[in-house]
Scaffold this motif. Structure first.
Motif, PDB file in Angstrom:
ATOM      1  N   ARG A 214      -7.990  15.181 -20.520  1.00 18.30           N
ATOM      2  CA  ARG A 214      -9.286  15.805 -20.814  1.00 18.30           C
ATOM      3  C   ARG A 214     -10.453  14.816 -20.732  1.00 18.30           C
ATOM      4  NH1 ARG A 214      -8.431  18.805 -26.423  1.00 18.30           N
ATOM      5  NH2 ARG A 214     -10.679  19.187 -26.135  1.00 18.30           N
ATOM      6  N   ALA A 215     -10.190  13.545 -20.988  1.00 14.65           N
ATOM      7  CA  ALA A 215     -11.260  12.536 -20.955  1.00 14.65           C
ATOM      8  C   ALA A 215     -10.660  11.162 -20.710  1.00 14.65           C
ATOM      9  CB  ALA A 215     -12.039  12.548 -22.279  1.00 14.65           C
ATOM     10  N   ARG A 216     -11.455  10.275 -20.167  1.00 14.61           N
ATOM     11  CA  ARG A 216     -10.996   8.902 -19.938  1.00 14.61           C
ATOM     12  C   ARG A 216     -10.997   8.132 -21.269  1.00 14.61           C
ATOM     13  NH1 ARG A 216     -14.095   6.096 -15.120  1.00 14.61           N
ATOM     14  NH2 ARG A 216     -12.309   4.671 -15.318  1.00 14.61           N
ATOM     15  N   HIS A 217      -9.926   7.396 -21.501  1.00 10.26           N
ATOM     16  CA  HIS A 217      -9.752   6.629 -22.730  1.00 10.26           C
ATOM     17  C   HIS A 217      -9.572   5.152 -22.384  1.00 10.26           C
ATOM     18  CE1 HIS A 217      -8.880  10.657 -24.217  1.00 10.26           C
ATOM     19  NE2 HIS A 217      -8.831  10.204 -25.462  1.00 10.26           N
ATOM     20  N   PHE A 218     -10.119   4.285 -23.230  1.00 17.10           N
ATOM     21  CA  PHE A 218     -10.030   2.850 -22.991  1.00 17.10           C
ATOM     22  C   PHE A 218      -9.649   2.104 -24.279  1.00 17.10           C
ATOM     23  CE2 PHE A 218     -12.764   4.562 -19.753  1.00 17.10           C
ATOM     24  CZ  PHE A 218     -12.373   3.891 -18.600  1.00 17.10           C
ATOM     25  N   LEU A 219      -8.992   0.960 -24.084  1.00 17.10           N
ATOM     26  CA  LEU A 219      -8.579   0.048 -25.154  1.00 17.10           C
ATOM     27  C   LEU A 219      -7.543   0.674 -26.087  1.00 17.10           C
ATOM     28  CD1 LEU A 219     -11.927  -1.785 -26.061  1.00 17.10           C
ATOM     29  CD2 LEU A 219     -10.315  -2.213 -24.191  1.00 17.10           C
ATOM     30  N   TYR A 220      -6.683   1.481 -25.512  1.00 11.30           N
ATOM     31  CA  TYR A 220      -5.528   2.014 -26.237  1.00 11.30           C
ATOM     32  C   TYR A 220      -4.254   1.405 -25.663  1.00 11.30           C
ATOM     33  CZ  TYR A 220      -8.432   5.795 -28.181  1.00 11.30           C
ATOM     34  OH  TYR A 220      -9.387   6.518 -28.854  1.00 11.30           O
ATOM     35  N   GLY A 221      -3.401   0.863 -26.526  1.00  9.52           N
ATOM     36  CA  GLY A 221      -2.094   0.396 -26.098  1.00  9.52           C
ATOM     37  C   GLY A 221      -2.114  -0.703 -25.060  1.00  9.52           C
TER      38      GLY A 221
ATOM     39  N   VAL B  98     -16.979   8.830 -22.126  1.00  8.25           N
ATOM     40  CA  VAL B  98     -15.672   8.171 -22.169  1.00  8.25           C
ATOM     41  C   VAL B  98     -15.382   7.763 -23.605  1.00  8.25           C
ATOM     42  CG1 VAL B  98     -15.790   7.355 -19.787  1.00  8.25           C
ATOM     43  CG2 VAL B  98     -16.675   5.910 -21.632  1.00  8.25           C
ATOM     44  N   ILE B  99     -14.110   7.740 -23.947  1.00  9.49           N
ATOM     45  CA  ILE B  99     -13.693   7.448 -25.314  1.00  9.49           C
ATOM     46  C   ILE B  99     -13.145   6.031 -25.382  1.00  9.49           C
ATOM     47  CG2 ILE B  99     -12.077   8.081 -27.150  1.00  9.49           C
ATOM     48  CD1 ILE B  99     -12.236  10.969 -26.115  1.00  9.49           C
TER      49      ILE B  99
ATOM     50  N   THR C  97       1.282   5.173 -34.280  1.00  8.61           N
ATOM     51  CA  THR C  97      -0.134   4.904 -34.561  1.00  8.61           C
ATOM     52  C   THR C  97      -1.033   6.055 -34.121  1.00  8.61           C
ATOM     53  OG1 THR C  97      -0.459   3.737 -32.452  1.00  8.61           O
ATOM     54  CG2 THR C  97       0.199   2.411 -34.366  1.00  8.61           C
ATOM     55  N   ALA C  98      -0.410   7.161 -33.700  1.00  6.53           N
ATOM     56  CA  ALA C  98      -1.151   8.389 -33.347  1.00  6.53           C
ATOM     57  C   ALA C  98      -2.131   8.166 -32.205  1.00  6.53           C
ATOM     58  CB  ALA C  98      -1.861   8.967 -34.562  1.00  6.53           C
ATOM     59  N   ARG C  99      -1.692   7.425 -31.182  1.00 10.47           N
ATOM     60  CA  ARG C  99      -2.546   7.265 -30.004  1.00 10.47           C
ATOM     61  C   ARG C  99      -2.701   8.601 -29.288  1.00 10.47           C
ATOM     62  NH1 ARG C  99       0.270   2.397 -27.873  1.00 10.47           N
ATOM     63  NH2 ARG C  99       0.507   3.574 -25.935  1.00 10.47           N
ATOM     64  N   PRO C 100      -3.780   8.771 -28.531  1.00 14.64           N
ATOM     65  CA  PRO C 100      -3.976  10.023 -27.795  1.00 14.64           C
ATOM     66  C   PRO C 100      -2.793  10.337 -26.885  1.00 14.64           C
ATOM     67  CG  PRO C 100      -5.963   8.690 -27.759  1.00 14.64           C
ATOM     68  CD  PRO C 100      -4.906   7.828 -28.363  1.00 14.64           C
ATOM     69  N   GLY C 101      -2.424  11.605 -26.848  1.00 17.77           N
ATOM     70  CA  GLY C 101      -1.310  12.038 -26.023  1.00 17.77           C
ATOM     71  C   GLY C 101      -1.718  12.356 -24.600  1.00 17.77           C
ATOM     72  N   THR C 102      -0.748  12.790 -23.825  1.00 17.58           N
ATOM     73  CA  THR C 102      -0.970  13.057 -22.405  1.00 17.58           C
ATOM     74  C   THR C 102      -2.066  14.088 -22.175  1.00 17.58           C
ATOM     75  OG1 THR C 102       1.358  12.541 -21.958  1.00 17.58           O
ATOM     76  CG2 THR C 102       0.148  13.750 -20.254  1.00 17.58           C
ATOM     77  N   ASP C 103      -2.055  15.152 -22.950  1.00 18.11           N
ATOM     78  CA  ASP C 103      -3.077  16.189 -22.782  1.00 18.11           C
ATOM     79  C   ASP C 103      -4.477  15.644 -23.057  1.00 18.11           C
ATOM     80  OD1 ASP C 103      -1.138  18.005 -22.109  1.00 18.11           O
ATOM     81  OD2 ASP C 103      -1.001  18.887 -24.113  1.00 18.11           O
ATOM     82  N   ASP C 104      -4.594  14.816 -24.096  1.00 16.78           N
ATOM     83  CA  ASP C 104      -5.888  14.219 -24.415  1.00 16.78           C
ATOM     84  C   ASP C 104      -6.370  13.321 -23.276  1.00 16.78           C
ATOM     85  OD1 ASP C 104      -5.760  15.474 -26.851  1.00 16.78           O
ATOM     86  OD2 ASP C 104      -5.015  13.709 -27.917  1.00 16.78           O
ATOM     87  N   LEU C 105      -5.459  12.555 -22.700  1.00 20.80           N
ATOM     88  CA  LEU C 105      -5.832  11.637 -21.626  1.00 20.80           C
ATOM     89  C   LEU C 105      -6.281  12.388 -20.381  1.00 20.80           C
ATOM     90  CD1 LEU C 105      -2.984   8.970 -22.001  1.00 20.80           C
ATOM     91  CD2 LEU C 105      -5.314   8.886 -22.918  1.00 20.80           C
TER      92      LEU C 105
END
Length: 319
Positions: free
Chosen positions: A73-80, A46-47, A63-71
């Protein structure tokens, strides 16, 4: 083993609560997120965001947060997850990481911490001093005084009540001045005394992997310029309009995100859009240079240093 960020020997154990962590640092637009995604997919990880600007909502594109495609592909935490009206701190971020760890998220999914904020990585590897809880009324009052009276006047006040701290701060550094004043009022103890109490590593240093991306300067400049153009195409102006409409204090960290001030000036007719865009690109290049210098001077030999090519899917996909 030396502490990951500074090379100073850790006086305590290297066994933190988070095992098998990967830390990926690098300047903006260096390819960190692309590399993190590759490792997350390969290892089932997890990222976790380690960038102080990507914590804020509203400013997703800028701020170049991960986009929909990135989300996907992997679980992301503590963004936005933080309102731009909040002055989010390193200590708060570390507590948020601790909540994730306590939830059991990392028990069978190795965490990949990725970002460009050196102090976040230092907090992971060394821990930070515990700070007192600040009652809302105290926090709000000091921020109101900062807006009404200005940083220089509060700096003079701090000089009277805690001169040792005041002498270490610029008179224009409103956020740190207010922080010192609120800690002193809430606890009756100087912020320097709180900072002197050493913390403990959050990660297990013995099982952690440390990576810092060091792209060639010419490549990085090209990618910064390309990425900012893409930000404009993807709605950066709308985000600046939205955050400007919130009428937040200019001293708040989110209002200092690169591009906010420059594009807001163009929207207001104070400068041309071409000039605003060029200023934002220059500011980003300067920021990237400061990040690279910090990583070079602060990170010890346990950090594996790789070129920017290792993490990128293509020259426009980096964050």
């Amino acid at each position: 083993m030396s502490v990951a960020t500074s090379g100073i020997e850790n006086s305590g154990t290297s066994e933190g609560r988070i095992k098998n962590a990967t830390l990926i640092a690098g300047p903006t637009a260096s390819g960190k997120s692309a590399l993190a995604l590759k490792l997350a997919e390969r290892d089932g990880g997890v990222i976790v965001n380690a960038d102080s600007m990507q914590v804020y909502d509203v400013l997703s594109v800028l701020t170049a947060r991960p986009g929909t495609d990135d989300l996907r592909r992997a679980r992301h935490f503590l963004y936005g997850h933080v309102s731009p009206a909040t002055a989010y701190s390193t200590g708060t971020w570390l507590r948020d990481v601790a909540v994730l760890a306590d939830s059991g998220l990392f028990d069978d999914r190795p965490p990949i911490f990725v970002g460009g904020t050196g102090l976040y990585f230092r907090a992971l590897a060394e821990g930070i001093s515990e700070m007192p809880e600040i009652p809302t009324e105290i926090r709000d009052r000091w921020r109101w005084r900062l807006n009404e009276e200005g940083a220089p006047r509060l700096h003079r006040l701090l000089m009277r009540v805690d001169s040792e701290v005041a002498m270490r701060l610029k008179a224009s550094d409103g956020q740190r001045i207010v922080r010192a004043l609120e800690v002193l009022e809430a606890s009756g103890r100087s912020i320097l005394k709180w900072q002197a109490d050493r913390g403990h590593p959050m990660i297990d240093l013995a099982t952690a992997r440390f990576i810092v991306i060091e792209p060639e300067r010419d490549l990085l400049v090209k990618r910064i310029d390309l990425r900012f153009d893409r930000m404009l195409d993807n709605g950066a102006l709308d985000e600046v309009k939205a955050i400007t409409a919130m009428r937040l204090a200019p001293e708040l960290p989110a209002m200092k995100a690169i591009g906010v001030r420059e594009l807001a000036a163009a929207i207001a007719g104070e400068t041309s859009f071409d000039e605003a865009i060029e200023r934002a690109k220059i500011a980003t290049r300067q920021y990237a240079k400061r990040q690279s210098t910090w990583f070079r001077n602060q990170f010890g030999p346990e950090w594996q240093r790789i070129g920017g090519e290792a993490g990128r899917a293509d020259e426009t996909a980096a964050t």
